[in-house]
Design an enzyme around this catalytic site. Structure first.
Site, PDB file in Angstrom:
ATOM      1  N   SER A  85       0.697  -1.193  -0.015  1.00 27.95           N
ATOM      2  CA  SER A  85       0.069   0.143   0.041  1.00 27.95           C
ATOM      3  C   SER A  85       0.998   1.115   0.162  1.00 27.95           C
ATOM      4  O   SER A  85       1.604   1.516   0.853  1.00 27.95           O
ATOM      5  CB  SER A  85      -0.853  -0.173   1.318  1.00 27.95           C
ATOM      6  OG  SER A  85      -1.605   1.140   1.258  1.00 27.95           O
ATOM      7  N   HIS A  92      -0.644  -0.987  -4.664  1.00 25.27           N
ATOM      8  CA  HIS A  92      -2.127  -0.809  -4.153  1.00 25.27           C
ATOM      9  C   HIS A  92      -2.390   0.891  -3.775  1.00 25.27           C
ATOM     10  O   HIS A  92      -1.431   1.438  -3.132  1.00 25.27           O
ATOM     11  CB  HIS A  92      -2.389  -1.610  -2.930  1.00 25.27           C
ATOM     12  CG  HIS A  92      -3.703  -1.385  -2.230  1.00 25.27           C
ATOM     13  ND1 HIS A  92      -4.790  -1.908  -2.667  1.00 25.27           N
ATOM     14  CD2 HIS A  92      -3.993  -0.733  -1.115  1.00 25.27           C
ATOM     15  CE1 HIS A  92      -5.759  -1.668  -1.879  1.00 25.27           C
ATOM     16  NE2 HIS A  92      -5.479  -1.033  -1.052  1.00 25.27           N
ATOM     17  N   ASP A 148      -4.516   3.921  -2.291  1.00 22.62           N
ATOM     18  CA  ASP A 148      -5.728   4.165  -1.626  1.00 22.62           C
ATOM     19  C   ASP A 148      -6.046   5.619  -1.884  1.00 22.62           C
ATOM     20  O   ASP A 148      -5.541   6.578  -1.537  1.00 22.62           O
ATOM     21  CB  ASP A 148      -5.132   3.961  -0.032  1.00 22.62           C
ATOM     22  CG  ASP A 148      -5.112   2.644   0.425  1.00 22.62           C
ATOM     23  OD1 ASP A 148      -6.039   1.924   0.165  1.00 22.62           O
ATOM     24  OD2 ASP A 148      -3.875   2.469   0.843  1.00 22.62           O
ATOM     25  N   MET A 200      -8.880   8.421  -0.972  1.00 20.85           N
ATOM     26  CA  MET A 200      -9.972   8.788   0.031  1.00 20.85           C
ATOM     27  C   MET A 200     -10.390  10.141  -0.263  1.00 20.85           C
ATOM     28  O   MET A 200      -9.735  11.070  -0.813  1.00 20.85           O
ATOM     29  CB  MET A 200      -9.218   8.736   1.449  1.00 20.85           C
ATOM     30  CG  MET A 200      -8.479   7.504   1.603  1.00 20.85           C
ATOM     31  SD  MET A 200      -7.858   7.707   3.481  1.00 20.85           S
ATOM     32  CE  MET A 200      -6.968   5.798   3.272  1.00 20.85           C
ATOM     33  N   HIS A 231      -7.850   1.512  -4.912  1.00 22.90           N
ATOM     34  CA  HIS A 231      -8.865   1.162  -3.969  1.00 22.90           C
ATOM     35  C   HIS A 231      -9.730   2.456  -3.378  1.00 22.90           C
ATOM     36  O   HIS A 231      -9.163   3.362  -3.055  1.00 22.90           O
ATOM     37  CB  HIS A 231      -8.123   0.638  -2.615  1.00 22.90           C
ATOM     38  CG  HIS A 231      -9.056   0.454  -1.501  1.00 22.90           C
ATOM     39  ND1 HIS A 231      -8.575   0.315   0.043  1.00 22.90           N
ATOM     40  CD2 HIS A 231     -10.342   0.287  -1.209  1.00 22.90           C
ATOM     41  CE1 HIS A 231      -9.692   0.062   0.715  1.00 22.90           C
ATOM     42  NE2 HIS A 231     -10.640   0.060   0.051  1.00 22.90           N
ATOM     43  N   MET A 264     -11.984   4.582  -1.664  1.00 27.56           N
ATOM     44  CA  MET A 264     -12.787   4.840  -0.258  1.00 27.56           C
ATOM     45  C   MET A 264     -13.340   6.159  -0.637  1.00 27.56           C
ATOM     46  O   MET A 264     -13.214   7.202   0.048  1.00 27.56           O
ATOM     47  CB  MET A 264     -11.637   4.959   0.907  1.00 27.56           C
ATOM     48  CG  MET A 264     -11.432   3.331   0.943  1.00 27.56           C
ATOM     49  SD  MET A 264      -9.887   3.372   2.036  1.00 27.56           S
ATOM     50  CE  MET A 264      -8.696   3.455   0.607  1.00 27.56           C
ATOM     51  N   MET A 306     -11.694  -6.070   3.921  1.00 25.78           N
ATOM     52  CA  MET A 306     -11.011  -5.255   5.002  1.00 25.78           C
ATOM     53  C   MET A 306     -10.772  -5.666   6.259  1.00 25.78           C
ATOM     54  O   MET A 306     -11.569  -6.152   7.093  1.00 25.78           O
ATOM     55  CB  MET A 306     -11.803  -3.733   5.100  1.00 25.78           C
ATOM     56  CG  MET A 306     -11.738  -3.145   3.784  1.00 25.78           C
ATOM     57  SD  MET A 306     -10.219  -2.278   3.179  1.00 25.78           S
ATOM     58  CE  MET A 306      -9.319  -1.308   4.480  1.00 25.78           C
ATOM     59  N   ASP A 327      -6.819  -6.556   3.332  1.00 28.46           N
ATOM     60  CA  ASP A 327      -6.272  -5.299   3.291  1.00 28.46           C
ATOM     61  C   ASP A 327      -6.279  -4.687   4.765  1.00 28.46           C
ATOM     62  O   ASP A 327      -7.464  -4.483   5.090  1.00 28.46           O
ATOM     63  CB  ASP A 327      -6.993  -4.238   2.325  1.00 28.46           C
ATOM     64  CG  ASP A 327      -6.375  -2.847   2.435  1.00 28.46           C
ATOM     65  OD1 ASP A 327      -5.277  -2.660   3.102  1.00 28.46           O
ATOM     66  OD2 ASP A 327      -6.830  -1.922   1.639  1.00 28.46           O
TER      67      ASP A 327
HETATM   68  C1  DX5 Z   1      -6.704   1.696   4.579  1.00 27.65           C
HETATM   69  C2  DX5 Z   1      -6.050   1.255   3.452  1.00 27.65           C
HETATM   70  C3  DX5 Z   1      -5.099   0.251   3.633  1.00 27.65           C
HETATM   71  C4  DX5 Z   1      -3.825   0.665   4.275  1.00 27.65           C
HETATM   72  C5  DX5 Z   1      -2.849  -0.464   4.755  1.00 27.65           C
HETATM   73  O1  DX5 Z   1      -7.838   2.584   4.723  1.00 27.65           O
HETATM   74  O2  DX5 Z   1      -6.914   0.850   2.551  1.00 27.65           O
HETATM   75  O3  DX5 Z   1      -4.541  -0.182   2.189  1.00 27.65           O
HETATM   76  O4  DX5 Z   1      -2.831   1.526   3.670  1.00 27.65           O
HETATM   77  O5  DX5 Z   1      -1.931  -0.338   5.452  1.00 27.65           O
HETATM   78  P1  DX5 Z   1      -1.531  -1.139   6.677  1.00 27.65           P
HETATM   79  O6  DX5 Z   1      -0.807  -2.199   6.201  1.00 27.65           O
HETATM   80  O7  DX5 Z   1      -0.513   0.055   7.398  1.00 27.65           O
HETATM   81  O8  DX5 Z   1      -2.486  -1.480   7.465  1.00 27.65           O
HETATM   82 ZN    ZN Z   2      -6.385  -0.039   0.679  1.00 29.81          ZN
END
Ligand code: DX5
Ligand code: ZN
Length: 214
Positions: free
Chosen positions: A6, A30, A32, A34, A63, A65, A135, A173
């Site tokens: 990530s 990956h 993220d 948001m 991903h 969110m 998740m 994840d």
């Molecule tokens: C959380 C993200 C994850 C996060 C994972 O909202 O979707 O991808 O970055 O990070 P770690 O491995 O530190 O939990």
């Molecule tokens: Zn993620």
């Protein structure tokens, strides 16, 4: 076992170095995304994804969110993403429609759920979605503690996928590390997302290798 570091856990001051490391050691990158509304945090946006896409040589796995994930499918395709997941909580009854929209753009579609969404809600998308994102922390932040119930949810989902003879992948994840990876593999996970564990490791590339060989 596929490993998707990530990028949220990367060193943003030296992103090029980390993307090159991910490109040479990992299976997917990956990303993220948001929006501060679907989750109480904002990570990075499309200009950053664009720069990552210029040098990243492994498939990019976005991903989302965000509320209204469908607004961004085309942008992500243009930026070179191969895998796009969105949350069932954000899509509701439009989930099937969004899967088709992602397919139409030539990308693989994933449906994600937070730990408080019953896993049974994913069953009707088996054979439609290319992958499910389970998740193992509540979406929004890196560095959280792994929620062990994710293992049982993966076991149940894998059983349903098998029953239907589908080839849907399960990605997990949140809080993933070498300690819980064996249980995740045994449960039936195909792709491990790991942020903190990878980027805080003394040798991130070796850590990725260790996860891959589990
Ligand atoms: C959380 C993200 C994850 C996060 C994972 O909202 O979707 O991808 O970055 O990070 P770690 O491995 O530190 O939990
Ligand atoms: Zn993620």
């Amino acid at each position: 076992m596929k490993v998707a570091p990530s990028i949220l856990g990367a060193d943003f001051l030296h992103l090029e170095k980390d993307i090159n490391m991910v490109s040479s050691a990992a299976d997917w990158a990956h990303l993220d995304i948001m929006d501060g509304t679907f989750v109480p945090n904002i990570s990075f946006g499309f200009p950053v994804v664009e720069h990552i896409g210029r040098i990243c040589t492994v498939p990019m796995d976005a991903h989302l969110m965000v509320v209204h994930p469908e607004r961004w499918f085309e942008t992500l395709q243009k930026l070179g993403c191969s895998y796009v997941s969105f949350h069932l909580e954000a899509a509701g009854c439009k989930t099937g429609k969004y899967i088709k929209a992602i397919h139409k753009l030539g990308m693989k579609a994933g449906v994600a759920i937070d730990p408080d969404v019953p896993v049974e809600k994913l069953y009707k998308y088996i054979g439609k979605a290319d992958f499910f994102l389970i998740m193992s922390v509540f979406a929004g932040f890196g560095g959280q503690k792994f929620i062990y119930e994710a293992v049982d949810r993966i076991i149940a989902l894998r059983e349903q996928i098998k029953k239907k003879g589908a080839s849907t992948l399960i990605e997990v994840d949140g809080g993933v590390n070498t300690q819980n990876a064996v249980a995740l593999k045994d449960a039936g996970a195909d792709v491990l997302v790991a942020g903190s564990a990878v980027f805080k490791a003394e040798d991130p590339a070796a850590y990725i290798k260790e996860l891959q060989s589990i």
